[in-house]
Enzyme design. Structure first.
Site, mmCIF file in Angstrom:
data_model
loop_
_atom_site.group_PDB
_atom_site.id
_atom_site.type_symbol
_atom_site.label_atom_id
_atom_site.label_comp_id
_atom_site.label_asym_id
_atom_site.label_seq_id
_atom_site.Cartn_x
_atom_site.Cartn_y
_atom_site.Cartn_z
ATOM 1 C CG HIS A 1 9.768 -0.796 -2.656
ATOM 2 N ND1 HIS A 1 9.848 0.393 -3.341
ATOM 3 C CD2 HIS A 1 8.749 -1.486 -3.213
ATOM 4 C CE1 HIS A 1 8.907 0.411 -4.264
ATOM 5 N NE2 HIS A 1 8.221 -0.708 -4.209
ATOM 6 N N GLY B 1 4.800 2.047 -10.811
ATOM 7 C CA GLY B 1 3.899 3.202 -10.821
ATOM 8 C C GLY B 1 3.829 3.939 -12.145
ATOM 9 C CB SER C 1 2.887 -1.240 -14.142
ATOM 10 O OG SER C 1 3.376 0.065 -13.866
ATOM 11 C CD GLU D 1 8.451 -4.251 -6.678
ATOM 12 O OE1 GLU D 1 7.223 -4.323 -6.839
ATOM 13 O OE2 GLU D 1 8.978 -3.519 -5.833
ATOM 14 C CD1 TRP E 1 -2.364 -1.808 0.116
ATOM 15 C CD2 TRP E 1 -3.155 -1.059 2.076
ATOM 16 N NE1 TRP E 1 -3.525 -2.485 0.377
ATOM 17 C CE2 TRP E 1 -4.041 -2.048 1.583
ATOM 18 C CE3 TRP E 1 -3.458 -0.458 3.299
ATOM 19 C CZ2 TRP E 1 -5.195 -2.435 2.271
ATOM 20 C CZ3 TRP E 1 -4.598 -0.844 3.990
ATOM 21 C CH2 TRP E 1 -5.457 -1.827 3.463
ATOM 22 C CE LYS E 2 4.566 1.305 -4.246
ATOM 23 N NZ LYS E 2 5.226 1.725 -5.466
ATOM 24 N N GLY F 1 1.574 -2.657 -6.226
ATOM 25 C CA GLY F 1 1.450 -1.372 -5.549
ATOM 26 C C GLY F 1 0.059 -0.791 -5.718
ATOM 27 N N GLY F 2 -0.077 0.153 -6.637
ATOM 28 C CA GLY F 2 -1.318 0.901 -6.833
ATOM 29 C C GLY F 2 -2.578 0.049 -6.914
HETATM 30 P P1 PGA Z 1 3.009 -0.511 -8.770
HETATM 31 O O1 PGA Z 1 4.096 -0.654 -7.576
HETATM 32 O O2 PGA Z 1 2.266 -1.807 -8.825
HETATM 33 O O3 PGA Z 1 2.157 0.637 -8.371
HETATM 34 O O4 PGA Z 1 3.791 -0.267 -10.020
HETATM 35 C C1 PGA Z 1 4.765 -1.855 -7.349
HETATM 36 C C2 PGA Z 1 5.666 -1.730 -6.160
HETATM 37 O O5 PGA Z 1 6.270 -0.661 -5.960
HETATM 38 O O6 PGA Z 1 5.807 -2.689 -5.381
#
Ligand code: PGA
Length: 253
Positions: free
Chosen positions: A99, A175, A215, A169, A14-15, A236-237
């Site tokens: 990360h 993102g 992504s 990643e 979720w950051k 992430g998102g």
């Molecule tokens: P994202 O992020 O899916 O929004 O690209 C992935 C992550 O940073 O773990």
């Protein structure tokens, strides 16, 4: 060990997003997964502030929880930091370390990431160790060298399938909506698998899970997850909304 023998993991990062209201997404996800037979483990990694609350809701649904970082020491004068033992105490079973946002924005080196992964193990947590190349490194044809160096430098002292997960990643895919081609994903994952055998030893390394992150969306998850040596996703998102996250988990239903 065939890919199918490694149980996949779909983990949401979720950051720095979400306050108490965000708990409803975990409740929703729990409802959506009720009675569903999954071929993967599912985890949610909320900010520290929500870790206990998310863990309580998630545990009932068999969803694991994790933190997004931890300090290498167990306690001490480290204002603002959180120890792996504290993460465990919140009911979590995982912690993301290294990360790219931590590596870039907090200057974390491979040695720091390794110390954090060792701390995770000391506390009884599974470490999700992240690595990946920048766009400049990819354009310069250095991707495999970069991930090898990161893997060798960041891998905890003892890496077992039960306590260590690697997440590839590419920094330029995080993102951005951009993703590597399936061939590129398979190339890096195949390389990491071979490197794991070299560094950690054949038998042991075959069981370690290699996640892809960057992504991942409901629309591309099934395709990416089917790429060679991909054992799940770090999301992430698209993990912030239960319906989107479920769309990714569906790759394993
Ligand atoms: P994202 O992020 O899916 O929004 O690209 C992935 C992550 O940073 O773990």
């Amino acid at each position: 060990m065939a890919k199918a023998v490694r149980r996949a993991l779909v983990a949401g990062n979720w950051k720095m997003n979400g306050a108490t209201a965000q708990l409803k997404e975990v409740r929703l996800l729990a409802q959506m997964l009720e009675g569903v037979r999954l071929n993967c483990d599912v985890a949610v990694c909320p900010p520290f502030t929500l870790l206990s609350a998310v863990s309580r809701v998630a545990a009932k649904a068999g969803i694991a929880t994790g933190a997004q970082d931890c300090h290498a020491e167990a306690s001490g004068a480290f204002t603002g930091d959180v120890a792996a033992e504290m993460v465990k105490d919140c009911g979590a079973s995982l912690v993301i370390v290294g990360h790219s946002e931590r590596r870039t924005l907090h200057g974390e080196t491979d040695a720091v990431v390794k110390a954090k992964a060792d701390a995770a193990h000391r506390a009884g947590l599974t470490a999700i160790v992240c690595l990946g190349e920048t766009l400049e490194e990819r354009k310069a044809g250095r991707t495999l060298d970069v991930v090898s160096r990161q893997l060798e430098g960041s891998l905890p002292s003892v890496a077992l399938p039960a306590d260590t997960v690697i997440a590839y990643e590419p920094v330029w895919a995080i993102g951005t909506g951009l993703t590597p081609t399936l061939k590129e994903v398979a190339e890096v994952h195949g390389h990491l698998r071979a490197e794991l055998a070299r560094i950690a030893g054949g038998q042991r390394s075959r069981g370690l899970r290699l996640l892809y992150g960057g992504s991942v969306k409901p629309a591309n998850a099934a395709e990416l997850m089917a790429a060679g040596d991909v054992d799940g996703a770090l999301v992430g998102g698209a993990s912030l909304k239960a319906s989107d996250f479920l769309g990714i988990i569906k790759a394993y239903m």
